[in-house]
Design a protein around this motif. Structure first.
Motif, PDB file in Angstrom:
ATOM      1  N   UNK A  37       8.760   3.417  -7.210  1.00  0.00           N
ATOM      2  CA  UNK A  37       7.546   4.000  -7.774  1.00  0.00           C
ATOM      3  C   UNK A  37       6.438   2.953  -7.835  1.00  0.00           C
ATOM      4  N   UNK A  38       5.190   3.379  -7.561  1.00  0.00           N
ATOM      5  CA  UNK A  38       4.059   2.449  -7.518  1.00  0.00           C
ATOM      6  C   UNK A  38       2.996   2.876  -8.523  1.00  0.00           C
ATOM      7  N   UNK A  51      -2.580   0.865  -1.011  1.00  0.00           N
ATOM      8  CA  UNK A  51      -1.147   1.155  -1.030  1.00  0.00           C
ATOM      9  C   UNK A  51      -0.748   1.695   0.332  1.00  0.00           C
ATOM     10  N   UNK A  52       0.296   1.104   0.931  1.00  0.00           N
ATOM     11  CA  UNK A  52       0.729   1.550   2.251  1.00  0.00           C
ATOM     12  C   UNK A  52       2.202   1.228   2.461  1.00  0.00           C
ATOM     13  N   UNK A  53       2.799   1.905   3.442  1.00  0.00           N
ATOM     14  CA  UNK A  53       4.130   1.530   3.893  1.00  0.00           C
ATOM     15  C   UNK A  53       5.281   2.059   3.076  1.00  0.00           C
ATOM     16  N   UNK A  54       5.080   3.133   2.315  1.00  0.00           N
ATOM     17  CA  UNK A  54       6.194   3.713   1.577  1.00  0.00           C
ATOM     18  C   UNK A  54       5.995   3.669   0.079  1.00  0.00           C
ATOM     19  N   UNK A  55       6.973   4.214  -0.634  1.00  0.00           N
ATOM     20  CA  UNK A  55       6.920   4.242  -2.084  1.00  0.00           C
ATOM     21  C   UNK A  55       6.535   5.608  -2.612  1.00  0.00           C
ATOM     22  N   UNK A  56       6.862   5.823  -3.872  1.00  0.00           N
ATOM     23  CA  UNK A  56       6.509   7.046  -4.577  1.00  0.00           C
ATOM     24  C   UNK A  56       5.332   6.744  -5.477  1.00  0.00           C
ATOM     25  N   UNK A  57       4.238   7.474  -5.304  1.00  0.00           N
ATOM     26  CA  UNK A  57       3.022   7.151  -6.037  1.00  0.00           C
ATOM     27  C   UNK A  57       3.092   7.727  -7.442  1.00  0.00           C
ATOM     28  N   UNK A  58       2.810   6.854  -8.421  1.00  0.00           N
ATOM     29  CA  UNK A  58       2.727   7.274  -9.821  1.00  0.00           C
ATOM     30  C   UNK A  58       1.261   7.462 -10.198  1.00  0.00           C
TER      31      UNK A  58
END
Length: 298
Positions: free
Chosen positions: A182-183, A194-201
């Protein structure tokens, strides 16, 4: 918001403070005092590390090793500063090792100022509890999360993190790249990237642009700036209720499949609403003053 405009904002008082502390600028070489050194710390079974300094850059990289290896630079723009009074201290509390700067000198007008730059290599098995600087850039690369990065004046950057990331600055960019978790990224004055994956919070800035890849969201999610341009790339399989708004500026939602699409243009701004996939939590993308672009994530 244009790059020139944002940099003009950043060139104000806080950044002047940073330049004064570091003793350098784009126009002049470093003039002052400088001492380089290194330390090796045995974590002795500890599984967390935290590093904080009052002023200076903090860079931490996870590698295949068993010790915490630190290269540091003490420096001051004033030749009268006694750098022997600036030290790197370490302490242990339970399973956590904490490294921090300690200044034993004066804080008067004529005492000068000093900063401690840190470049640390840590075991890949350790997590980073907190990295922070009062004035300076902070970055973390290659470790497991959760990772918290903080700077009052400086950029914060998380790269290749396996776990949750929380990056925050008062004046500076907040950047997260190749995160598997999570970001959350926030700054008062600066860009969010924000780039390259992750779950946006949540992604937020008061004055700055936002450029974000959104492969997934973590519940109700806000991507917002007061003054700046959000550019958002959405994965095609997100299930959410999309709300996009701008008070003053252009709004484009292109190539994104939305059901129940509504678009309203009034004296107070432009709003687009619609359902992504099967619907779900609200994904809010907004700016008060700026252009908004929403496109598919390629």
């Amino acid at each position: 918001m244009t790059e020139r405009t944002r940099r003009d904002v950043l060139a104000g008082g806080s950044i002047a403070t940073l330049a004064g502390l570091s003793g350098c600028s784009g126009l002049t070489p470093f003039v002052g005092k400088r001492i380089e050194g290194s330390r090796t710390i045995d974590p002795a079974g500890a599984n967390e590390v935290g590093i904080t300094v009052e002023a200076g850059d903090v860079q931490v990289t996870a590698t295949d090793r068993s010790t915490i290896d630190v290269a540091y630079v003490k420096k001051s723009s004033s030749v009268g500063t006694d750098l022997s009074k600036l030290d790197l201290r370490s302490s242990r509390s339970g399973d956590r090792v904490h490294l921090h700067s300690e200044w034993a000198g004066g804080r008067g007008l004529f005492d000068g100022s000093a900063q401690l730059d840190i470049d640390a290599k840590v075991p890949a098995s350790m997590t980073v509890d907190r990295l922070g600087s009062g004035v300076g850039d902070v970055s973390a690369t290659g470790m497991s999360g959760p990772v918290r990065l903080r700077s009052r004046v400086g950029d914060v950057t998380a790269t290749a993190i396996n776990g949750d990331v929380d990056v925050r600055s008062n004046v500076g960019d907040a950047i997260a790249t190749d995160v598997d978790g999570s970001i959350e990224a926030r700054t008062a004055t600066g860009d969010v990237e924000v780039s390259g994956g992750g779950t946006i919070s949540d992604l937020q800035t008061n004055t700055g642009d936002i450029e974000a890849d959104v492969p997934a969201i973590d519940g109700a999610t806000s991507i917002s700036t007061d003054t700046g341009d959000p550019q958002v790339h959405l994965a095609t399989d997100i299930d959410a209720e999309l709300l996009v708004q701008t008070g003053t500026g252009d709004l484009r939602v292109e190539g994104v499949s939305l059901s129940d699409l509504e678009r309203a243009e009034t004296m107070t701004g432009t709003t687009v609403r619609g359902t992504l996939g099967d619907g779900g939590p609200t994904l809010r993308i907004e700016t008060d003053t700026g252009d908004v672009t929403v496109e598919p994530l390629s």
